[in-house]
Write an enzyme that holds these catalytic residues in place. Structure first.
Site, PDB file in Angstrom:
ATOM      1  N   HIS A   1       0.861  -1.186   0.000  1.00  0.00           N
ATOM      2  CA  HIS A   1       0.000   0.000   0.000  1.00  0.00           C
ATOM      3  C   HIS A   1       0.894   1.231   0.000  1.00  0.00           C
ATOM      4  O   HIS A   1       2.131   1.113  -0.031  1.00  0.00           O
ATOM      5  CB  HIS A   1      -0.942  -0.013   1.199  1.00  0.00           C
ATOM      6  CG  HIS A   1      -0.240  -0.342   2.493  1.00  0.00           C
ATOM      7  ND1 HIS A   1       0.694   0.495   3.072  1.00  0.00           N
ATOM      8  CD2 HIS A   1      -0.307  -1.436   3.300  1.00  0.00           C
ATOM      9  CE1 HIS A   1       1.143  -0.041   4.182  1.00  0.00           C
ATOM     10  NE2 HIS A   1       0.562  -1.229   4.343  1.00  0.00           N
TER      11      HIS A   1
ATOM     12  N   GLY B   1       1.842   3.135   2.232  1.00  0.00           N
ATOM     13  CA  GLY B   1       2.824   3.178   3.322  1.00  0.00           C
ATOM     14  C   GLY B   1       4.139   2.523   2.877  1.00  0.00           C
ATOM     15  O   GLY B   1       5.223   3.070   3.074  1.00  0.00           O
ATOM     16  N   HIS B   2       4.021   1.356   2.265  1.00  0.00           N
ATOM     17  CA  HIS B   2       5.229   0.679   1.772  1.00  0.00           C
ATOM     18  C   HIS B   2       5.931   1.541   0.722  1.00  0.00           C
ATOM     19  O   HIS B   2       7.150   1.582   0.659  1.00  0.00           O
ATOM     20  CB  HIS B   2       4.867  -0.670   1.138  1.00  0.00           C
ATOM     21  CG  HIS B   2       4.331  -1.677   2.096  1.00  0.00           C
ATOM     22  ND1 HIS B   2       3.044  -2.154   2.033  1.00  0.00           N
ATOM     23  CD2 HIS B   2       4.911  -2.295   3.165  1.00  0.00           C
ATOM     24  CE1 HIS B   2       2.855  -3.043   3.000  1.00  0.00           C
ATOM     25  NE2 HIS B   2       3.964  -3.140   3.711  1.00  0.00           N
TER      26      HIS B   2
ATOM     27  N   GLY C   1       7.639   0.817   8.806  1.00  0.00           N
ATOM     28  CA  GLY C   1       6.560   1.720   9.195  1.00  0.00           C
ATOM     29  C   GLY C   1       6.343   1.634  10.698  1.00  0.00           C
ATOM     30  O   GLY C   1       6.735   0.660  11.341  1.00  0.00           O
TER      31      GLY C   1
ATOM     32  N   LYS D   1       3.546   1.297  12.365  1.00  0.00           N
ATOM     33  CA  LYS D   1       2.141   0.935  12.586  1.00  0.00           C
ATOM     34  C   LYS D   1       1.923   0.106  13.848  1.00  0.00           C
ATOM     35  O   LYS D   1       0.837   0.050  14.377  1.00  0.00           O
ATOM     36  CB  LYS D   1       1.613   0.169  11.385  1.00  0.00           C
ATOM     37  CG  LYS D   1       2.392  -1.121  11.182  1.00  0.00           C
ATOM     38  CD  LYS D   1       2.233  -1.664   9.815  1.00  0.00           C
ATOM     39  CE  LYS D   1       2.856  -3.036   9.700  1.00  0.00           C
ATOM     40  NZ  LYS D   1       4.310  -3.062   9.812  1.00  0.00           N
TER      41      LYS D   1
ATOM     42  N   GLN E   1       5.875  -3.955  18.283  1.00  0.00           N
ATOM     43  CA  GLN E   1       6.848  -4.610  17.390  1.00  0.00           C
ATOM     44  C   GLN E   1       8.081  -3.732  17.196  1.00  0.00           C
ATOM     45  O   GLN E   1       9.223  -4.182  17.231  1.00  0.00           O
ATOM     46  CB  GLN E   1       6.186  -4.899  16.033  1.00  0.00           C
ATOM     47  CG  GLN E   1       7.175  -5.347  14.972  1.00  0.00           C
ATOM     48  CD  GLN E   1       6.495  -5.762  13.671  1.00  0.00           C
ATOM     49  OE1 GLN E   1       5.738  -6.700  13.629  1.00  0.00           O
ATOM     50  NE2 GLN E   1       6.781  -5.044  12.599  1.00  0.00           N
TER      51      GLN E   1
ATOM     52  N   SER F   1      -1.485   0.116   7.050  1.00  0.00           N
ATOM     53  CA  SER F   1      -1.140  -1.256   7.439  1.00  0.00           C
ATOM     54  C   SER F   1      -1.964  -2.238   6.625  1.00  0.00           C
ATOM     55  O   SER F   1      -3.160  -2.010   6.386  1.00  0.00           O
ATOM     56  CB  SER F   1      -1.436  -1.468   8.929  1.00  0.00           C
ATOM     57  OG  SER F   1      -1.346  -2.836   9.245  1.00  0.00           O
ATOM     58  N   SER F   2      -1.326  -3.355   6.241  1.00  0.00           N
ATOM     59  CA  SER F   2      -2.073  -4.391   5.513  1.00  0.00           C
ATOM     60  C   SER F   2      -3.181  -4.945   6.408  1.00  0.00           C
ATOM     61  O   SER F   2      -4.191  -5.440   5.925  1.00  0.00           O
ATOM     62  CB  SER F   2      -1.159  -5.553   5.118  1.00  0.00           C
ATOM     63  OG  SER F   2       0.140  -5.115   4.934  1.00  0.00           O
TER      64      SER F   2
HETATM   65  O1  PAF Z   1       5.586  -5.535  10.057  1.00  0.00           O
HETATM   66  C1  PAF Z   1       5.641  -6.411   9.168  1.00  0.00           C
HETATM   67  O2  PAF Z   1       5.262  -6.213   8.012  1.00  0.00           O
HETATM   68  C2  PAF Z   1       6.207  -7.788   9.533  1.00  0.00           C
HETATM   69  O3  PAF Z   1       5.981  -8.074  10.875  1.00  0.00           O
HETATM   70  C3  PAF Z   1       7.701  -7.923   9.178  1.00  0.00           C
HETATM   71  C4  PAF Z   1       8.556  -6.929   9.950  1.00  0.00           C
HETATM   72  C5  PAF Z   1       7.898  -7.755   7.686  1.00  0.00           C
HETATM   73  C6  PAF Z   1       8.174  -9.334   9.572  1.00  0.00           C
HETATM   74  O4  PAF Z   1       7.457 -10.336   8.942  1.00  0.00           O
END
Ligand code: PAF
Length: 215
Positions: free
Chosen positions: A34, A36-37, A147, A149, A153, A184-185
């Site tokens: 999306h 964001g990426h 990102g 999001k 994490q 975010s997906s």
């Molecule tokens: O945030 C994400 O998209 C995933 O958790 C990641 C960091 C690519 C690991 O699979």
């Protein structure tokens, strides 16, 4: 854009670029790309000679009640977007490539991962830490782009990656949809009603945090 599936192909591509003094930016993703990426790719392209992106739906970060099989995987659309944004190397590994060897070895974070969302998703953050660690070892980038999001994490990866991957600089961006919702997906899981009310979280937080910046 070159598309590869094996670790050896990624490593030989990166080795060749580094031999010629080129810097590598890396954007790890689980696909369903999306805007964001796309902003992560843009940032990487501005600061590096070469941008590598991975698309891998990592099974070990799905909890027992989370449905890996129904995860959204529009791979042809993703490839087209990555091509449009001029990603240089797209890494599409299989489960066998990522997990066939050393399955008994994993990266575990013991504190932050046990609280908040981690308490309800046993094994999720071990899965994330393990796959990010594997990907960083394979790609060996100069800069990593992610990102903001998922705050938990982010803190967990930041903590150990600073120690174990100290040579790789880490850049965090907070791309948002027009109404303020973090890109975010996982937003694909929201039905119309929930999608409509989700930006309330951002609007509420933003009221008390004037410094919070939309990018
Ligand atoms: O945030 C994400 O998209 C995933 O958790 C990641 C960091 C690519 C690991 O699979």
């Amino acid at each position: 854009m070159k598309i590869v599936q094996t670790i050896a192909e990624v490593q030989s591509f990166v080795r060749e670029k580094k031999k010629n003094g080129q810097s590598i930016g890396f954007v790890p993703t689980m696909g369903a790309l999306h805007k964001g990426h796309m902003s992560l790719i843009d940032a990487s392209k501005q600061e590096n000679n070469v941008t590598v992106m991975s698309i891998y739906v990592n099974p070990t970060q799905f909890g027992p009640k989370e449905d890996l099989a129904s995860y959204f995987r529009p791979i042809e659309k993703d490839k087209a977007m990555a091509r449009d944004y001029a990603v240089d190397l797209l890494f599409l590994p299989s489960d066998e490539t990522m997990y066939s060897r050393l399955q008994s070895v994993a990266v575990t974070e013991k504190h932050l991962s046990q609280v908040l969302c981690g308490a309800y998703r046993p094994g999720h953050f071990d899965g994330v830490c393990t796959i990010v660690s594997k990907l960083l070892h394979i790609v060996n980038p100069d800069r990593l782009y992610s990102g903001m999001k998922d705050a938990q994490q982010l803190r967990i990866i930041e903590k150990w990656s600073k120690i174990y991957f100290s040579l790789c600089k880490w850049f965090q961006l907070q791309p948002r949809e027009d109404d303020g919702l973090a890109c975010s997906s996982c937003n694909n899981y929201l039905d119309t009603n929930r999608r409509e009310i989700a930006p309330v979280l951002f609007q509420h937080r933003n009221k008390d945090n004037k410094h919070l910046k939309m990018v």
